[in-house]
Design an enzyme around this catalytic site. Sequence first.
Site, PDB file in Angstrom:
ATOM      1  CE  LYS A 222     -25.295 -32.772  16.440  1.00  0.00           C
ATOM      2  NZ  LYS A 222     -24.058 -32.053  16.727  1.00  0.00           N
ATOM      3  CG  ASN A 223     -22.299 -33.762  13.578  1.00  0.00           C
ATOM      4  OD1 ASN A 223     -22.814 -32.870  14.261  1.00  0.00           O
ATOM      5  ND2 ASN A 223     -21.693 -34.813  14.111  1.00  0.00           N
TER       6      ASN A 223
ATOM      7  CB  CYS B  24     -20.495 -31.908  23.678  1.00  0.00           C
ATOM      8  SG  CYS B  24     -22.263 -32.145  23.584  1.00  0.00           S
TER       9      CYS B  24
ATOM     10  NE  ARG C 266     -15.243 -31.205  20.186  1.00  0.00           N
ATOM     11  CZ  ARG C 266     -16.520 -31.464  19.907  1.00  0.00           C
ATOM     12  NH1 ARG C 266     -17.445 -31.226  20.784  1.00  0.00           N
ATOM     13  NH2 ARG C 266     -16.868 -31.969  18.745  1.00  0.00           N
TER      14      ARG C 266
ATOM     15  CG  ASP D 214     -20.493 -38.371  17.676  1.00  0.00           C
ATOM     16  OD1 ASP D 214     -19.621 -38.065  18.504  1.00  0.00           O
ATOM     17  OD2 ASP D 214     -20.901 -37.577  16.806  1.00  0.00           O
TER      18      ASP D 214
ATOM     19  NE  ARG E 240     -25.304 -29.095  21.420  1.00  0.00           N
ATOM     20  CZ  ARG E 240     -24.032 -29.462  21.410  1.00  0.00           C
ATOM     21  NH1 ARG E 240     -23.421 -29.746  22.512  1.00  0.00           N
ATOM     22  NH2 ARG E 240     -23.352 -29.543  20.290  1.00  0.00           N
TER      23      ARG E 240
HETATM   24  C1  UD1 Z   1     -17.118 -33.861  14.705  1.00  0.00           C
HETATM   25  C2  UD1 Z   1     -18.525 -34.039  15.192  1.00  0.00           C
HETATM   26  C3  UD1 Z   1     -18.549 -34.819  16.506  1.00  0.00           C
HETATM   27  C4  UD1 Z   1     -17.778 -36.119  16.357  1.00  0.00           C
HETATM   28  C5  UD1 Z   1     -16.404 -35.879  15.783  1.00  0.00           C
HETATM   29  C6  UD1 Z   1     -15.645 -37.175  15.469  1.00  0.00           C
HETATM   30  C7  UD1 Z   1     -19.595 -32.007  14.375  1.00  0.00           C
HETATM   31  C8  UD1 Z   1     -20.228 -30.691  14.710  1.00  0.00           C
HETATM   32  N1  UD1 Z   1     -19.113 -32.717  15.400  1.00  0.00           N
HETATM   33  O1  UD1 Z   1     -16.443 -33.077  15.690  1.00  0.00           O
HETATM   34  O2  UD1 Z   1     -19.911 -35.092  16.813  1.00  0.00           O
HETATM   35  O3  UD1 Z   1     -17.640 -36.707  17.640  1.00  0.00           O
HETATM   36  O4  UD1 Z   1     -16.495 -35.134  14.550  1.00  0.00           O
HETATM   37  O5  UD1 Z   1     -16.361 -37.941  14.562  1.00  0.00           O
HETATM   38  O6  UD1 Z   1     -19.566 -32.420  13.221  1.00  0.00           O
HETATM   39  N2  UD1 Z   1      -8.244 -32.451  16.387  1.00  0.00           N
HETATM   40  C9  UD1 Z   1      -7.023 -31.832  16.495  1.00  0.00           C
HETATM   41  N3  UD1 Z   1      -6.854 -30.624  15.878  1.00  0.00           N
HETATM   42  C10 UD1 Z   1      -7.829 -30.007  15.171  1.00  0.00           C
HETATM   43  C11 UD1 Z   1      -9.080 -30.650  15.060  1.00  0.00           C
HETATM   44  C12 UD1 Z   1      -9.256 -31.873  15.693  1.00  0.00           C
HETATM   45  O7  UD1 Z   1      -6.093 -32.359  17.127  1.00  0.00           O
HETATM   46  O8  UD1 Z   1      -7.597 -28.920  14.630  1.00  0.00           O
HETATM   47  C13 UD1 Z   1      -8.455 -33.773  17.041  1.00  0.00           C
HETATM   48  C14 UD1 Z   1      -9.540 -33.742  18.097  1.00  0.00           C
HETATM   49  O9  UD1 Z   1      -9.041 -33.341  19.360  1.00  0.00           O
HETATM   50  C15 UD1 Z   1     -10.029 -35.195  18.105  1.00  0.00           C
HETATM   51  C16 UD1 Z   1      -9.836 -35.620  16.636  1.00  0.00           C
HETATM   52  O10 UD1 Z   1      -8.950 -34.677  16.055  1.00  0.00           O
HETATM   53  O11 UD1 Z   1      -9.183 -35.993  18.905  1.00  0.00           O
HETATM   54  C17 UD1 Z   1     -11.116 -35.653  15.837  1.00  0.00           C
HETATM   55  O12 UD1 Z   1     -11.784 -34.413  15.946  1.00  0.00           O
HETATM   56  P1  UD1 Z   1     -12.725 -33.877  14.786  1.00  0.00           P
HETATM   57  O13 UD1 Z   1     -12.976 -34.984  13.805  1.00  0.00           O
HETATM   58  O14 UD1 Z   1     -12.188 -32.601  14.258  1.00  0.00           O
HETATM   59  O15 UD1 Z   1     -14.066 -33.587  15.571  1.00  0.00           O
HETATM   60  P2  UD1 Z   1     -15.062 -32.380  15.340  1.00  0.00           P
HETATM   61  O16 UD1 Z   1     -15.082 -32.007  13.894  1.00  0.00           O
HETATM   62  O17 UD1 Z   1     -14.833 -31.341  16.363  1.00  0.00           O
END
Ligand code: UD1
Length: 430
Positions: free
Chosen positions: A22-23, A117, A122, A305, A397
């Site tokens: 999915k991701n 979610c 985030r 996850d 989802r």
């Molecule tokens: C993606 C996945 C989600 C998974 C996560 C971590 C998708 C759609 N979702 O989420 O299922 O749980 O990776 O493997 O692919 N952060 C910041 N600033 C930013 C972006 C992130 O501080 O600009 C922090 C977040 O709060 C979190 C960490 O970085 O603590 C990791 O987040 P991130 O890897 O970006 O997760 P997603 O891409 O949102």
Amino acid sequence: MEQYVIKGNRPLVGEVDIAGAKNAALAIIAAAVMADETVTVDNLPDVRDVNVLLNAIKEAGAIVDRVDRHTVRINGSTLNDLVVDNEYIKKIRASYYLVGALLGKYKNVEVSLPGGCNIGSRPVDQHLKGFRALGAVAEIAHGRICARADRLTASHIYMDVVTVGATINVMMAASMAEGKTIIENAAKEPHVVDVANFLNSMGANIKGAGTDVIRIKGVERFHKTEYSVIPDQIEAGTFMMAAAVTKGDITINNVIPKHLESISAKLIEIGCKVVEGDDSLRVVATDRLRNTNIKTLPYPGFPTDMQPQMGVTLALADGTSVITESIFENRFRYVDELIKMGATIKVEGSVAIIDGVRSLSGAEICAPDLRAGAALVLAALSADGYSTVDDIVYIQRGYEDFHLKLRKLGGQIDIVSSDAEIQKFKLKTG
Ligand code: UD1
């Protein structure tokens, strides 16, 4: 409203085929609109988030032709809306990938802030930081992420945290910037590599994806391609845990075993047998499993996850286990539901202390989010008696045909929408 009704206490046994990731699929769909030629993507999972994003790009003007359940043809040449704010886009987290894609292609974009979610705060600061480093004005205004530039120019970017989303987003924009961008402290998740491979198949020049330094030489345009999405690491991991939790024997087909090593290692440590094939894994659990400690980390560490599914497994293991969640602060919302089923778990901040019990009992529970919801379904499949799981829309989802796949493994599970249907299920399975 639809619920799962489940009768537990049966080992799950048999074979299951894993869908596309999915991701990875979400980022690939967004990236596909960067080409003005037709891009064919297959092994797409037929799940709600993917369908929502396909509708969102269609609404923005792209041609989206669903060839079959798992294959789509996308053509971005007809895209006419650089302000993406339709009814679909706010529903999913991955909508932010359209910012990187459209900023790269058109140097101008506005996309509604993402939903997704509620697993913790985030932020998108690293996405904005990356776009700004490429020369864009990037900001949040009126509930949208807005980014524009006269031209995008390459840069040397150091991510402050390891983030999958920002790594992919900045990689997409940089692949159409002038010059050679370097992203340091990049995320190494399998879907980062898959998106880089997809972009390269359209003519991008990206090297180093899968390591923490990604080098991107910008190109002017992308061409047509045909691409197959990698298997879903988390769906596969969820079925591995299904075998562990129900003391079952499941062969999980269409996987890349390398992507599952952190999960396999933990399952072996607590007493499961894991047999690796070329593109399959068999997980067997016979005796009661043992306790262990887990800390979630970016890839190749144990995935956040998979934390709830592992939490359910350890709730039934012998001894005390400690889980430390280091990525998202809201990922223990399944614990209260599990306690209703008889688990003994205490959460203190980002740590859960689990005293394993011998069995769980069926209860009326709610899916708090996608992965927690899937984990609770596993708990119900192992529990004595009947359970109902509400809010299954979260689970839908991200898992294709979840209840059908579980049923094929011998799980007693159905989707119902009334008390009468629950009674019917009870009569059938009683
Ligand atoms: C993606 C996945 C989600 C998974 C996560 C971590 C998708 C759609 N979702 O989420 O299922 O749980 O990776 O493997 O692919 N952060 C910041 N600033 C930013 C972006 C992130 O501080 O600009 C922090 C977040 O709060 C979190 C960490 O970085 O603590 C990791 O987040 P991130 O890897 O970006 O997760 P997603 O891409 O949102």
